[in-house]
Scaffold this motif. Structure first.
Motif, mmCIF file in Angstrom:
data_model
loop_
_atom_site.group_PDB
_atom_site.id
_atom_site.type_symbol
_atom_site.label_atom_id
_atom_site.label_comp_id
_atom_site.label_asym_id
_atom_site.label_seq_id
_atom_site.Cartn_x
_atom_site.Cartn_y
_atom_site.Cartn_z
ATOM 1 N N MET A 1 1.148 -1.168 -0.012
ATOM 2 C CA MET A 1 -0.086 -0.037 0.117
ATOM 3 C C MET A 1 0.815 1.326 0.062
ATOM 4 N N THR A 2 1.989 1.111 0.392
ATOM 5 C CA THR A 2 2.905 2.178 0.484
ATOM 6 C C THR A 2 3.328 2.855 -0.715
ATOM 7 N N ASP A 3 3.380 2.103 -1.662
ATOM 8 C CA ASP A 3 3.966 2.562 -3.171
ATOM 9 C C ASP A 3 2.527 3.038 -3.838
ATOM 10 N N LYS A 4 1.543 2.989 -3.000
ATOM 11 C CA LYS A 4 0.209 3.583 -3.802
ATOM 12 C C LYS A 4 -0.053 4.919 -3.193
ATOM 13 N N PRO A 5 0.105 6.238 -3.978
ATOM 14 C CA PRO A 5 -0.103 7.582 -3.413
ATOM 15 C C PRO A 5 -1.511 7.866 -3.067
ATOM 16 N N THR A 6 -1.498 8.711 -2.487
ATOM 17 C CA THR A 6 -2.954 8.965 -1.910
ATOM 18 C C THR A 6 -3.630 9.830 -3.005
ATOM 19 N N TYR A 7 -4.917 9.919 -2.987
ATOM 20 C CA TYR A 7 -5.677 10.562 -4.188
ATOM 21 C C TYR A 7 -5.305 12.252 -4.111
ATOM 22 N N GLU A 8 -5.169 12.845 -2.787
ATOM 23 C CA GLU A 8 -4.583 14.137 -2.766
ATOM 24 C C GLU A 8 -3.411 14.264 -3.243
ATOM 25 N N ALA A 9 -2.444 13.622 -2.939
ATOM 26 C CA ALA A 9 -1.206 13.464 -3.568
ATOM 27 C C ALA A 9 -0.885 13.654 -4.890
ATOM 28 N N LEU A 10 -1.777 12.537 -5.565
ATOM 29 C CA LEU A 10 -1.992 12.503 -6.836
ATOM 30 C C LEU A 10 -2.436 13.981 -7.649
ATOM 31 N N GLU A 11 -3.678 14.412 -6.944
ATOM 32 C CA GLU A 11 -4.254 15.640 -7.456
ATOM 33 C C GLU A 11 -3.083 16.715 -7.351
ATOM 34 N N ARG A 12 -2.477 16.803 -6.308
ATOM 35 C CA ARG A 12 -1.678 17.752 -6.184
ATOM 36 C C ARG A 12 -0.305 17.794 -7.242
ATOM 37 N N ARG A 13 0.152 16.429 -7.750
ATOM 38 C CA ARG A 13 1.053 16.198 -8.558
ATOM 39 C C ARG A 13 0.529 16.682 -10.000
ATOM 40 N N VAL A 14 -1.004 16.455 -10.298
ATOM 41 C CA VAL A 14 -1.416 16.703 -11.705
ATOM 42 C C VAL A 14 -1.424 18.157 -11.664
ATOM 43 N N THR A 15 -1.727 19.076 -10.483
ATOM 44 C CA THR A 15 -1.951 20.270 -10.702
ATOM 45 C C THR A 15 -0.526 21.078 -10.958
ATOM 46 N N GLU A 16 0.371 20.737 -10.259
ATOM 47 C CA GLU A 16 1.640 21.032 -10.337
ATOM 48 C C GLU A 16 2.182 20.794 -11.992
ATOM 49 N N LEU A 17 1.729 19.657 -12.458
ATOM 50 C CA LEU A 17 2.126 19.537 -13.912
ATOM 51 C C LEU A 17 1.501 20.568 -14.815
ATOM 52 N N GLU A 18 0.087 20.645 -14.509
ATOM 53 C CA GLU A 18 -0.749 21.413 -15.497
ATOM 54 C C GLU A 18 -0.426 23.075 -15.166
ATOM 55 N N GLU A 19 0.013 23.532 -13.922
ATOM 56 C CA GLU A 19 0.539 24.651 -13.819
ATOM 57 C C GLU A 19 1.741 25.059 -14.752
ATOM 58 N N SER A 20 2.646 23.974 -14.984
ATOM 59 C CA SER A 20 3.953 24.253 -15.580
ATOM 60 C C SER A 20 3.535 24.211 -17.213
ATOM 61 N N ASN A 21 2.713 23.309 -17.553
ATOM 62 C CA ASN A 21 2.293 23.317 -18.945
ATOM 63 C C ASN A 21 0.906 23.706 -19.409
ATOM 64 N N PHE A 22 1.043 24.748 -19.817
ATOM 65 C CA PHE A 22 -0.345 25.425 -20.247
ATOM 66 C C PHE A 22 -1.229 24.705 -21.266
ATOM 67 N N GLU A 23 -0.363 23.863 -22.305
ATOM 68 C CA GLU A 23 -1.056 23.014 -23.169
ATOM 69 C C GLU A 23 -1.704 22.073 -22.767
ATOM 70 N N LEU A 24 -1.037 21.444 -21.773
ATOM 71 C CA LEU A 24 -1.471 20.226 -21.138
ATOM 72 C C LEU A 24 -2.918 20.443 -20.318
ATOM 73 N N LYS A 25 -2.696 21.762 -19.609
ATOM 74 C CA LYS A 25 -3.585 22.340 -19.024
ATOM 75 C C LYS A 25 -5.213 22.562 -19.887
ATOM 76 N N ARG A 26 -4.951 23.236 -21.133
ATOM 77 C CA ARG A 26 -6.023 23.290 -21.728
ATOM 78 C C ARG A 26 -6.631 21.996 -22.356
ATOM 79 N N ALA A 27 -5.801 21.285 -22.729
ATOM 80 C CA ALA A 27 -5.992 19.965 -23.290
ATOM 81 C C ALA A 27 -7.090 19.018 -22.002
#
Ligand code: ADP
Ligand code: MG
Length: 667
Positions: A1-27
């Motif tokens: 279970m430890t290798d499985k990130p929490t939903y909140e952690a995942l969301e945070r990671r996706v938001t970070e990626l989206e912030e840094s990549n405008f294209e991705l964000k729009r898509a």
């Protein structure tokens, strides 16, 4: 279970990626919107929802409603397994989850434990969803505790209803209108009352098992229930398993069930009550019949008594007249005709007196068989040659205490009636026997008294009687015979005689079935009394010279009797009252040989007068006369046994013979 990130952690990671990549964000935007919609749907939905990993029961996610319902926070819930909530043993929860996984089942009923420890009834709808290659269970949980509670209460109430129904001490049944009341449920008391075993009647209709004696009553019962919603005091006849018919009172009413109505019936078996009522009515009828006979008897007796005295006078004067004219004189013939007519009238009044129980009697202890045997010859003559007379004497009869002439009257009247009932040829049997009646028998027969009786029965195979005739049988002058054929006094006489002797009568008769009249006379167990020797009545009137004191309150009778006795050579002292008799006796110089007295007189009865005079004339002989026995005698019923008695009206010859007989008796 430890290798499985929490939903909140995942969301945070996706938001970070989206912030840094405008294209991705729009898509990803439409995707993000759709995801947000479903997330909202899950989280905000009013239904309690859980995401469960079916492999281990881990709760992957829970919505706001779940948090509110269970009382654990979303985070707490995500740390729990469904086994912590479900009250089933863990192993079973696993098995149920397997079923959901293979889609064998999507609906479950469980009990869930809340954070506060309370247990709730829940319905669970589970569906399998694919999340990132693995199967999850999406469960929607409904709290159905309230509904379950209501269902349970209903079930319990139904249970207590059926318990009440089953164990009620009165027969009951119910059936539904859905199938036209075909399948009926009966209770224990019903089975007991109507004698069915459960398997014989369960689920069948009353009509089906032949319960209703009149099937039309069943329809009428249902109709009435339909119209009024209830039925009371519905009287009907129902047949039990053994065929016995029950008088029943039915009560019915509808009970509303969801979607249909039950017609519920209660049965009151009133057979016994009904029978008791009928019995009481019968007794009441017997009683009023007896009372009617009593008052008719008083009337008849009263008339007959006065009439009898007049007849005595007519007969006496006529006879005196006949003594004074020569038999060749035409007047003699006229007098003889008067005498004949008066005698016939006297016979009639005698029967009326008998009916009114006012016949003066001289009872003796009798062997009924012996007495009857002596009468058979006479009876055979009476009934003629075409009718057989069977004589069936019973064994070991106790004696009865009765006037033999009354037995003769009974038998003659019964045999004449039997003869008249037989058209051409037939059979009459006369039977005797000993019977004993107990309280139970007597309770059902007005006029009967428990005790030992001698039975005298006369049966015939003649025409019999209908109920109407039977109900008037003993009334004087009731006859069905042609004018001149019947007087209607036969059975009235029998009635009076039997009553006077404390017996009772039972008549069995049906049209075309012949008739049996049974007379029960009290048995007398005392020793056989002495029987008085009778003198031949046919011998010539005897004369005498003795002194006779005659006491009679009816002036005409006094006069005529005096004249009769003087005519025979006697010296007569006539007194109209006992007082006068005592005075005459005191003043009389010589001997008085005979006292001849009426039994019932206003001041003093004959018996007491006789006692009184015996002190003056110890050798005084006594002869009592009476047309009937009123008050005093009625109380005692009879005269003392052995006293000399002559019935009024009497003929000169009979009087002369009797007076001689009494005077000649040894002291
Ligand atoms: P009567 O014989 O003068 O008519 P009863 O008092 O003797 O008067 O009888 C009354 C009636 O009862 C008869 O007229 C007859 O209808 C009926 N009855 C009496 N005895 C019998 C019998 N043995 N069979 C049929 N009917 C009878
Ligand atoms: Mg008759």
């Amino acid at each position: 279970m430890t290798d499985k990130p929490t939903y909140e952690a995942l969301e945070r990671r996706v938001t970070e990626l989206e912030e840094s990549n405008f294209e991705l964000k729009r898509a990803v935007e439409p995707l993000r919107e759709s995801e947000a919609l479903f997330r909202n749907l899950f989280e905000r939905h009013a239904a309690v929802q859980l995401l469960i990993d079916p492999h281990n029961g881990n709760i992957m996610d829970a919505n706001g409603a779940a948090n509110a319902f269970y009382g654990w926070t979303r985070e707490q819930l995500r740390q729990m397994r469904i086994q912590d909530i479900n009250t089933l043993p863990r192993q079973e929860v696993k098995m149920e989850m397997e079923k959901a996984k293979t889609k064998q089942r999507v609906y479950f009923e469980f009990q869930h434990r809340l954070a506060d420890g309370s247990i709730r009834e829940v319905e669970v709808f589970s569906s399998k969803i694919q999340v990132k290659g693995s199967d999850l269970l999406h469960s929607i949980i409904h709290d159905v505790s309230a509904r379950k509670q209501a269902e349970k209460a209903l079930r319990e109430s139904e249970q207590s209803f059926s318990q009440l129904f089953e164990s009620a001490p009165v027969p009951m049944a119910y059936a539904s209108d859905v199938d036209g009341y075909k399948e009926t449920t009966w209770n224990e008391a019903w089975y007991h009352t109507f004698g069915y075993a459960r398997e014989q009647a369960e689920g069948r209709s009353g009509d089906d098992i032949g319960l209703w004696v009149n099937s039309a009553d069943r329809n009428r019962f249902i109709e009435t229930a339909n119209q009024q919603h209830y039925v009371t005091d519905f009287e009907t006849l129902l047949r039990g398993r053994d065929g016995a018919v029950h008088n029943c009172l039915l009560f019915g009413r509808f009970i509303d069930k969801t979607g249909h109505r039950l017609l519920m019936a209660v049965y009151l078996d009133i057979t016994h009550r009904k029978r008791a009522d009928e019995e009481r009515e019968k007794l009441q009828a017997q009683l009023s019949q007896a009372q009617k006979m009593e008052s008719v008897g008083r009337l008849a007796g009263g008339v007959a008594h006065d009439f009898n005295n007049m007849l005595g006078a007519i007969l006496g004067y006529t006879e005196l007249g006949m003594l004074r004219v020569s038999p060749t004189d035409p007047t003699y013939g006229t007098l003889a005709d008067i005498q004949k007519a008066a005698q016939r009238s006297a016979n009639l009044t005698r029967q009326l007196l008998a009916f009114a129980r006012k016949q003066a009697v001289a009872p003796k202890l009798l062997d009924l068989n012996e007495t009857l045997e002596g009468m058979l010859k006479m009876l055979r003559r009476l009934i003629g040659e075409n009718i057989d007379l069977a004589w069936l004497p019973g064994k070991d009869l106790d004696p009865v205490r009765m006037d033999p002439s009354q037995i003769e009257q009974l038998l003659a009247n019964l045999c004449v009636n039997a003869r008249d009932a037989i058209r051409d040829t037939g059979k009459i049997s006369v039977e005797t026997g000993a019977v004993t009646f107990d309280e139970i028998y007597c309770a059902a027969h007005v006029g009967s008294v428990p005790g030992k009786y001698v039975l005298l029965a006369v049966s015939d195979n003649g025409c019999g009687m209908d109920a109407e005739t039977r109900s008037h049988l003993f009334e004087p002058f009731f006859t069905t015979k042609a004018v001149g054929k019947g007087t209607g006094l036969g059975l009235a006489t029998i009635y009076g005689i039997v009553k006077q002797n404390n017996g009772f009568i039972d008549v069995h008769s049906q049209p075309g079935q012949g008739t049996t009249v049974k007379i029960y006379l009290p048995r007398n167990t005392a020793e056989t009394g002495r029987t008085t020797k009778k003198k031949d009545a046919a011998q010539a009137a005897e004369r005498g010279h003795e002194t006779i004191l005659i006491v009679e309150d009816e002036p005409m009778i006094l006069d005529i009797t005096t004249k009769m006795l003087e005519h025979q050579g006697y010296t007569v002292q006539a007194a109209a009252t006992p007082g006068e008799a005592i005075r005459l006796a005191r003043e009389h110089a010589g001997e008085i040989h005979l006292l001849m007295t009426d039994v019932v007189m206003p001041e003093m009865n004959g018996r007491d007068l006789a006692k009184n005079l015996l002190s003056l004339y110890p050798n005084l002989k006594r002869l009592f006369m009476s047309g009937y026995t009123a008050d005093v005698i009625a109380h005692h019923g009879v005269l003392d046994e052995g006293v000399q008695f002559i019935q009024k009206p009497f003929l000169v010859q009979a009087l002369a013979n009797k007076v001689r007989e009494v005077l000649d008796e040894p002291k």
